[in-house]
Motif scaffolding. Structure first.
Motif, PDB file in Angstrom:
ATOM      1  N   ARG A  25      43.753  31.814  30.952  1.00  0.00           N
ATOM      2  CA  ARG A  25      42.622  32.720  31.167  1.00  0.00           C
ATOM      3  C   ARG A  25      43.116  34.156  31.305  1.00  0.00           C
ATOM      4  O   ARG A  25      42.921  34.804  32.314  1.00  0.00           O
ATOM      5  CB  ARG A  25      41.841  32.297  32.426  1.00  0.00           C
ATOM      6  N   THR A  26      43.759  34.651  30.271  1.00  0.00           N
ATOM      7  CA  THR A  26      44.307  36.007  30.306  1.00  0.00           C
ATOM      8  C   THR A  26      43.221  37.066  30.220  1.00  0.00           C
ATOM      9  O   THR A  26      43.490  38.253  30.419  1.00  0.00           O
ATOM     10  CB  THR A  26      45.300  36.209  29.149  1.00  0.00           C
ATOM     11  N   ASP A  27      41.985  36.653  29.896  1.00  0.00           N
ATOM     12  CA  ASP A  27      40.887  37.607  29.758  1.00  0.00           C
ATOM     13  C   ASP A  27      40.293  38.013  31.108  1.00  0.00           C
ATOM     14  O   ASP A  27      39.481  38.933  31.177  1.00  0.00           O
ATOM     15  CB  ASP A  27      39.782  37.000  28.900  1.00  0.00           C
ATOM     16  N   ILE A  28      40.678  37.336  32.176  1.00  0.00           N
ATOM     17  CA  ILE A  28      40.081  37.596  33.493  1.00  0.00           C
ATOM     18  C   ILE A  28      40.762  38.798  34.134  1.00  0.00           C
ATOM     19  O   ILE A  28      41.980  38.804  34.325  1.00  0.00           O
ATOM     20  CB  ILE A  28      40.216  36.360  34.403  1.00  0.00           C
ATOM     21  N   PRO A  29      39.997  39.839  34.505  1.00  0.00           N
ATOM     22  CA  PRO A  29      40.596  41.007  35.164  1.00  0.00           C
ATOM     23  C   PRO A  29      40.934  40.713  36.620  1.00  0.00           C
ATOM     24  O   PRO A  29      40.443  39.759  37.206  1.00  0.00           O
ATOM     25  CB  PRO A  29      39.481  42.057  35.070  1.00  0.00           C
ATOM     26  N   GLY A  30      41.787  41.552  37.206  1.00  0.00           N
ATOM     27  CA  GLY A  30      42.081  41.447  38.631  1.00  0.00           C
ATOM     28  C   GLY A  30      43.298  40.622  38.967  1.00  0.00           C
ATOM     29  O   GLY A  30      43.633  40.459  40.143  1.00  0.00           O
ATOM     30  N   ILE A  31      43.989  40.083  37.957  1.00  0.00           N
ATOM     31  CA  ILE A  31      45.183  39.281  38.225  1.00  0.00           C
ATOM     32  C   ILE A  31      46.361  40.220  38.458  1.00  0.00           C
ATOM     33  O   ILE A  31      46.699  41.032  37.603  1.00  0.00           O
ATOM     34  CB  ILE A  31      45.485  38.324  37.056  1.00  0.00           C
ATOM     35  N   LYS A  32      46.986  40.116  39.627  1.00  0.00           N
ATOM     36  CA  LYS A  32      48.092  41.005  39.966  1.00  0.00           C
ATOM     37  C   LYS A  32      49.364  40.591  39.241  1.00  0.00           C
ATOM     38  O   LYS A  32      49.645  39.404  39.078  1.00  0.00           O
ATOM     39  CB  LYS A  32      48.325  40.985  41.479  1.00  0.00           C
ATOM     40  N   GLU A  33      50.116  41.606  38.813  1.00  0.00           N
ATOM     41  CA  GLU A  33      51.417  41.347  38.204  1.00  0.00           C
ATOM     42  C   GLU A  33      52.393  40.936  39.297  1.00  0.00           C
ATOM     43  O   GLU A  33      52.295  41.383  40.437  1.00  0.00           O
ATOM     44  CB  GLU A  33      51.917  42.603  37.496  1.00  0.00           C
ATOM     45  N   GLY A  34      53.349  40.106  38.941  1.00  0.00           N
ATOM     46  CA  GLY A  34      54.337  39.710  39.933  1.00  0.00           C
ATOM     47  C   GLY A  34      55.155  38.541  39.437  1.00  0.00           C
ATOM     48  O   GLY A  34      54.876  37.971  38.374  1.00  0.00           O
TER      49      GLY A  34
END
Length: 286
Positions: free
Chosen positions: A101-110
């Motif tokens: 689900r790479t289209d979902i915004p708000g995922i923090k990098e890490g």
């Protein structure tokens, strides 16, 4: 020697089994005592930690503890008590974690969860250490649990949006049941991000015609969601048949139109429209 205490015999047996599979022959002595204590007496500490202990803990936590931790977060921190809701949120979270689900915004990098665990364990494990796994999870896994929390929070927001979307679709379907059909058939041509509506004579409907067709009461009832250039006119005209011509049937707006109109929608390849258009000797919409 390393000594690990477990309060759950099942957990002790599980990680003992994982350690056994990872054990390097003749390099470490591994024992399970009374289904509650695991002892490891390595000949070469660094090799045993790197090849057996850390990979074993990472596998154990990811495969056998992660689900439980995420459910605890969802229940205790975000107050979702219903098991069906928990399951749906977890499904979304795992799809994000697995890169679906790479289209979902708000995922923090890490860093990945596995890298976080390896770092935590490499800093914690020392020769001649005796510890309780429960205490280790409670006091040492904060960075890992916070990473899980990031996924859970994004999944909850996505779940709420999906629930709102389903209510929206349901309400429009209910509206269509009561709405009188204004036109029998419409053609919708989709090119990249452009949508063009045509009547059953293959004539492009002007912007003014589309605006005039809109049921203003419908717009008033759905102000946050309705698209006034395409969806509002379509729903207001309530056609019995919608022929869609596209090279991208997974487009978001087309997906919504299909969800709303269901069996009224037929999807065609964009190339098919060009053939129909030539037969009817009309100008192809740009």
């Amino acid at each position: 020697m390393l000594e690990i205490l477990f309060t759950s015999p099942k957990e002790a047996r599980t990680i003992y089994s994982i350690f056994r599979k990872n054990r390097i022959e003749n390099k470490s002595e591994l024992q399970l005592l009374n289904d509650e204590v695991i002892t490891i007496n390595p000949t070469l500490w660094d090799v045993t930690v790197e090849k057996m202990i850390i990979p074993g803990f990472v596998q154990f936590i990811c495969e056998h503890k992660e689900h439980e931790m995420m459910v605890t977060l969802i229940k205790q921190d975000y107050y979702f008590k219903d098991e069906d809701e928990q399951h749906q949120i977890l499904q979304i979270a795992y799809s994000i974690m697995e890169g679906e689900r790479t289209d979902i915004p708000g995922i923090k990098e890490g860093p990945s969860r596995e890298l976080l665990l390896r770092k935590i364990l490499s800093q914690f494990l020392k020769p001649n250490l005796s510890f309780s796994y429960a205490a280790f999870q409670r006091f040492r896994l904060h960075p890992y649990i916070e990473r899980l929390r990031d996924y859970v929070e994004v999944a909850i927001e996505e779940y709420k949006l999906e629930q709102e979307y389903q209510v929206f679709i349901h309400n429009i379907r209910e509206y269509l049941v009561k709405r009188e059909t204004k036109v029998h058939q419409l053609f919708l041509v989709h090119k990249e991000k452009e949508y063009v509506l045509l009547n059953d004579q293959y004539r492009v409907l002007s912007e003014q015609e589309l605006i005039q067709s809109i049921d203003q009461q419908f717009i008033y009832q759905h102000p946050m969601y309705i698209d006034s250039k395409l969806l509002a006119p379509l729903v207001s005209m309530a056609p019995n048949v919608i022929n869609v011509y596209t090279d991208n049937q997974y487009d978001g707006m087309l997906h919504t139109i299909q969800n709303i109109f269901q069996e009224r929608v037929t999807i065609h390849n964009l190339q098919e429209f060009k053939g129909h258009f030539k037969e009817n000797k009309n100008r192809e919409p740009s």
